[in-house]
Each structure stands twice: as structure tokens, then as C-alpha cells.
Design an enzyme around this catalytic site. Structure first.
Site, PDB file in Angstrom:
ATOM      1  N   ARG A 152       0.833  -1.209   0.000  1.00 12.89           N
ATOM      2  CA  ARG A 152       0.000   0.000   0.000  1.00 12.89           C
ATOM      3  C   ARG A 152       0.867   1.259   0.000  1.00 12.89           C
ATOM      4  O   ARG A 152       1.876   1.322   0.725  1.00 12.89           O
ATOM      5  CB  ARG A 152      -0.920   0.013   1.222  1.00 12.89           C
ATOM      6  CG  ARG A 152      -1.893  -1.128   1.191  1.00 12.89           C
ATOM      7  CD  ARG A 152      -3.072  -1.018   2.108  1.00 12.89           C
ATOM      8  NE  ARG A 152      -3.751  -2.308   2.093  1.00 12.89           N
ATOM      9  CZ  ARG A 152      -4.511  -2.747   1.095  1.00 12.89           C
ATOM     10  NH1 ARG A 152      -4.737  -1.970   0.044  1.00 12.89           N
ATOM     11  NH2 ARG A 152      -5.063  -3.947   1.130  1.00 12.89           N
TER      12      ARG A 152
ATOM     13  N   ILE B 110       2.038   4.792   1.004  1.00 16.29           N
ATOM     14  CA  ILE B 110       2.026   5.409   2.328  1.00 16.29           C
ATOM     15  C   ILE B 110       1.130   6.663   2.349  1.00 16.29           C
ATOM     16  O   ILE B 110       0.677   7.084   3.406  1.00 16.29           O
ATOM     17  CB  ILE B 110       3.485   5.761   2.733  1.00 16.29           C
ATOM     18  CG1 ILE B 110       3.624   5.852   4.233  1.00 16.29           C
ATOM     19  CG2 ILE B 110       3.976   7.041   2.064  1.00 16.29           C
ATOM     20  CD1 ILE B 110       5.071   5.831   4.716  1.00 16.29           C
TER      21      ILE B 110
ATOM     22  N   HIS C  25       7.776   1.309 -10.451  1.00 14.45           N
ATOM     23  CA  HIS C  25       6.555   0.950  -9.733  1.00 14.45           C
ATOM     24  C   HIS C  25       5.354   1.339 -10.568  1.00 14.45           C
ATOM     25  O   HIS C  25       5.379   2.333 -11.278  1.00 14.45           O
ATOM     26  CB  HIS C  25       6.484   1.628  -8.353  1.00 14.45           C
ATOM     27  CG  HIS C  25       6.751   3.093  -8.357  1.00 14.45           C
ATOM     28  ND1 HIS C  25       8.023   3.610  -8.484  1.00 14.45           N
ATOM     29  CD2 HIS C  25       5.930   4.161  -8.253  1.00 14.45           C
ATOM     30  CE1 HIS C  25       7.971   4.930  -8.442  1.00 14.45           C
ATOM     31  NE2 HIS C  25       6.698   5.302  -8.317  1.00 14.45           N
TER      32      HIS C  25
HETATM   33  P1  5GP Z   1       6.162   8.331  -7.851  1.00 14.91           P
HETATM   34  O1  5GP Z   1       5.958   9.805  -7.826  1.00 14.91           O
HETATM   35  O2  5GP Z   1       7.630   7.964  -7.817  1.00 14.91           O
HETATM   36  O3  5GP Z   1       5.442   7.678  -9.000  1.00 14.91           O
HETATM   37  O4  5GP Z   1       5.458   7.754  -6.572  1.00 14.91           O
HETATM   38  C1  5GP Z   1       6.122   7.317  -5.419  1.00 14.91           C
HETATM   39  C2  5GP Z   1       5.071   6.885  -4.430  1.00 14.91           C
HETATM   40  O5  5GP Z   1       5.698   6.226  -3.362  1.00 14.91           O
HETATM   41  C3  5GP Z   1       4.245   8.036  -3.839  1.00 14.91           C
HETATM   42  O6  5GP Z   1       2.868   7.831  -4.134  1.00 14.91           O
HETATM   43  C4  5GP Z   1       4.550   7.951  -2.327  1.00 14.91           C
HETATM   44  O7  5GP Z   1       3.411   8.219  -1.526  1.00 14.91           O
HETATM   45  C5  5GP Z   1       5.025   6.521  -2.179  1.00 14.91           C
HETATM   46  N1  5GP Z   1       5.996   6.326  -1.106  1.00 14.91           N
HETATM   47  C6  5GP Z   1       7.088   7.096  -0.846  1.00 14.91           C
HETATM   48  N2  5GP Z   1       7.764   6.590   0.191  1.00 14.91           N
HETATM   49  C7  5GP Z   1       7.088   5.488   0.605  1.00 14.91           C
HETATM   50  C8  5GP Z   1       7.321   4.544   1.642  1.00 14.91           C
HETATM   51  O8  5GP Z   1       8.279   4.598   2.409  1.00 14.91           O
HETATM   52  N3  5GP Z   1       6.409   3.531   1.761  1.00 14.91           N
HETATM   53  C9  5GP Z   1       5.330   3.434   0.924  1.00 14.91           C
HETATM   54  N4  5GP Z   1       4.485   2.405   1.133  1.00 14.91           N
HETATM   55  N5  5GP Z   1       5.091   4.306  -0.056  1.00 14.91           N
HETATM   56  C10 5GP Z   1       5.967   5.321  -0.224  1.00 14.91           C
END
Ligand code: 5GP
Length: 123
Positions: free
Chosen positions: A34, A36, A106
């Protein structure tokens, strides 16, 4: 282009068990947990276990088993989270223009409410 993977990124630490996560699904090639900071009732991140920065990197250098395992994990998460019927959005941000925060590939699986149009149209 050459892809430089930083093994100190947060998702690498999650994969090594150094940071806890709320796991939804795990297989040989993928982990789903999930977000965060969820953007909707369902917000799960699906990551490959290998060291890939982006979808571009992954599809260029991952093995067929890794690619199949990752894609099947995405479908598995949709079914486990119950979003297959009402719909969901699968998003993978990459690089500067994609506003990628964590440099480990991701796919966000987001659902559980109507999500609106994909992008605001700008000039
Ligand atoms: P991006 O902008 O790289 O596509 O999204 C990164 C996602 O990772 C964001 O939605 C953020 O909330 C999530 N995220 C960042 N750090 C953590 C963490 O330590 N644990 C989890 N579960 N999600 C994280």
C-alpha cells in the site's frame, strides 16, 4: 541510454526488509504494497524485485520471466483489491517529466472511486 540504479532508494530498502511495508501480494518477481500516502481508497504500488529504474529500463533489460511475473502481479492485485469490475488506473511515472519520486520501477494501482480524466490538458 545507460540506466543507473540507486540501491539506496526507498523501495530497494523495502525489498531488503530494511523498511516495513503493508504487503498486498508477493511472488518470485514482484512485491505489491500500500502507498504510504494513498490518493484513493485503493492505492497499491507494484514493483519488480529486480533493480530497474523505470518501465523503459525494465522492458529493455528484464528477463521474460521477470516481465511476465510483474505483469501477472498487477492483475493479481486488481483482483485482490476488488477493482477489476468498477475499474482502476495503472500509472507508472518515469523521470523528470513524469515526476518520478522513487527511482525503482513501480506501477500505481488506483481505484475505489471515480478518478476523473487522466490528465489536465495544458498548452
Ligand atoms: P512516484 O511519484 O515515484 O510515482 O510515486 C512514489 C510513491 O511512493 C508516492 O505515491 C509515495 O506516496 C510513495 N511512497 C514514498 N515513500 C514510501 C514509503 O516509504 N512507503 C510506501 N508504502 N510508499 C511510499
Amino acid at each position: 541510454m545507460a540506466y543507473a540504479y540507486d540501491d539506496q532508494n526507498i523501495f530497494a530498502k523495502i525489498l531488503r526488509g530494511e523498511i516495513p511495508n503493508d504487503t498486498v501480494f508477493e511472488s518470485d518477481h514482484a512485491l505489491a504494497f500500500r502507498d504510504i500516502s494513498p490518493a484513493a481508497p485503493t492505492h497499491v504500488l507494484v514493483i519488480p524485485k529486480g533493480p530497474y529504474v523505470s518501465m523503459d529500463h525494465f522492458t529493455q533489460e528484464a528477463s521474460e520471466a521477470e516481465i511476465v511475473g510483474f505483469m501477472r502481479a498487477i492483475g493479481e492485485v486488481c483482483r485482490l483489491e476488488g477493482v477489476s469490475e468498477d475499474g482502476f488506473r495503472a500509472i507508472s511515472n518515469a523521470g523528470r517529466n513524469g515526476v518520478q519520486e522513487v527511482p525503482h520501477l513501480h506501477v500505481h494501482i488506483i481505484g475505489g472511486r471515480p478518478l476523473g480524466r487522466m490528465l489536465a490538458k495544458t498548452e
